[in-house]
Design a protein around this motif. Structure first.
Motif, short mmCIF file in Angstrom:
data_model
loop_
_atom_site.label_atom_id
_atom_site.label_comp_id
_atom_site.label_asym_id
_atom_site.label_seq_id
_atom_site.Cartn_x
_atom_site.Cartn_y
_atom_site.Cartn_z
N ASN A 1 0.87 -1.34 0.27
CA ASN A 1 0.07 -0.03 -0.01
C ASN A 1 0.74 1.26 -0.11
O ASN A 1 0.48 2.30 -0.50
N GLN B 1 2.38 1.81 -3.49
CA GLN B 1 1.22 2.32 -4.37
C GLN B 1 1.10 3.82 -4.02
O GLN B 1 0.69 4.69 -4.96
N SER B 2 0.82 3.90 -2.99
CA SER B 2 0.62 5.52 -2.24
C SER B 2 1.73 6.28 -2.89
O SER B 2 1.50 7.43 -3.24
#
Length: 401
Positions: A42, A45-46
């Protein structure tokens, strides 16, 4: 037999290393590892979404409005290059050399008048192996421009809104899904659960199995056990049950731990999908999923015990057992192949039928009649392997090789 079984279990519990692998790893370390993987994914991706990217434009004179909108994006930085980046090879080299993250090549027919300019091919030269979401950032801008240009073109032609929709999508396929939420979620989760269960059953049983057979040879306690007035069949059965108990315990503890951590994380993050999915599974299906461990651990325990009896030492036994991981993954992979269902011959293939059954139970589409084939084939296989273990245990040349 039960006396030996009790003795083996007590020795198993007293071994701190075995207890660590059976309890500590499933309860704490596995969830932390998987949770860490999800967290890192995550974060990557962020970061890819918010990272500032350097870009260059070729043919800016043809699309100044597009260039201006790209420049206005806070996470995009326009770089001027001395190279002729209108040439695709030069553009590729500039990206590979790290001069920029991507290059936008605007063609000469670019314009807002769709009727006169025709279809526009906008090229983005980038390294797609990197996670930077460059294309999606450019696409967010071009989608808005594209929609505006379409509306302007249709308005100039006097086309109303209903006709516009029909021209853009002449045929609209509408899907009516008969699968409920549980079946859809189960089709994804159901393929992962058997993989995890099989690996855990095997890994939880390997260490006790190597110690019960080959380990006793090294310690010299096997001769004492053979001198006792207990039939060798009972000795084999006791060791078999000990290995099976270890494998099933590890799998049960791990699954329970994952469920507890998952539900806890879902409640804290207010994720209703997971809690609703768990609530949709009937308690009978939960019990049957756990019962699916019986044929799995029985098969693994019999194979591991045979290898442990044959091995000269604990280290040799581990060498024989480690390649089994490959053979465990194969049945799960077969169960994931589209078109293979819990019907006909597949219901009689050991391990593969269990993987298919767990998937069907999670989806809520289980044909309970197939349980006869699943447990029947597993009993036959485990019985044959157990009989081989008894034969192996009665061979003095194998026991003292």
């Amino acid at each position: 037999m039960w006396l030996i079984y009790k003795k083996e279990l007590l020795e198993l519990v007293r071994d701190r290393k075995t207890v660590f692998f059976m309890i500590a790893l499933p309860v704490l370390i596995f969830p932390i590892i998987f949770g860490g993987m999800i967290y890192v994914t995550n974060e990557v991706q962020s970061e890819a979404q918010t990272k500032t990217l350097r870009f260059a434009i070729s043919g800016e004179q043809y699309g100044r409005d597009l260039a201006a909108q790209l420049t206005d994006v806070e996470t995009l930085e326009l770089i001027s290059l001395s190279e002729d980046i209108s040439d695709e090879e030069n553009a590729k080299k500039a990206v590979k050399d790290g001069l920029v993250d991507f290059i936008v090549q605007i063609p000469s027919n670019y314009g807002n008048d769709v009727i006169n300019s025709g279809q526009i091919v906008l090229k983005i030269v980038l390294n797609d192996a990197q996670v930077n979401r460059a294309q999606s950032r450019v696409r967010d801008i071009t989608d808005v421009i594209e929609e505006t240009n379409q509306r302007a073109a249709f308005a100039s032609l006097g086309v109303n809104e209903d006709i516009q929709k029909a021209l853009i999508n002449p045929i609209l396929v509408e899907k009516v899904n008969v699968a409920d939420d549980r079946e859809q979620a189960g089709s994804v989760i159901g393929g992962f659960v058997p993989y995890m269960v099989f690996i855990l059953c095997l890994s939880g049983a390997m260490l006790p199995a190597a110690d019960i057979g080959a380990g006793e040879k090294e310690r010299g306690t096997l001769e004492t056990l053979l001198l006792s007035p207990i039939d060798r069949v009972q000795i084999v059965l006791a060791k078999f049950l000990t290995i099976a108990t270890a494998g099933a315990t590890t799998a049960l503890i791990t699954i329970t731990s994952f469920a507890a951590w998952g539900l806890g994380a879902a409640s804290m993050a207010d994720i209703n999908i997971l809690t609703e999915f768990m609530a949709a599974i009937d308690w009978v299906d939960f019990v049957l999923i756990f019962l699916m461990l019986v044929p799995v651990v029985a098969t693994f325990a019999a194979v591991l015990l045979a290898l442990s009896i044959y091995a000269r030492s604990f280290k040799e036994a581990q060498g024989y057992m480690n390649p089994m991981m490959i053979f465990v993954i194969i049945p799960v992979v077969i169960a994931l192949i589209p078109g293979i269902e819990l019907k006909g011959v597949w219901a009689w293939i050991p391990l593969t039928n269990v993987a298919l059954a767990i998937k069907e139970l999670i989806k809520g589409t289980m044909d309970y009649v197939q349980l006869v084939a699943i447990f029947g084939s597993s009993v036959i296989l485990a019985g044959a392997l157990l009989a081989f273990c008894v034969y192996w245990f009665n061979q003095e040349k194998v026991l003292f090789r």
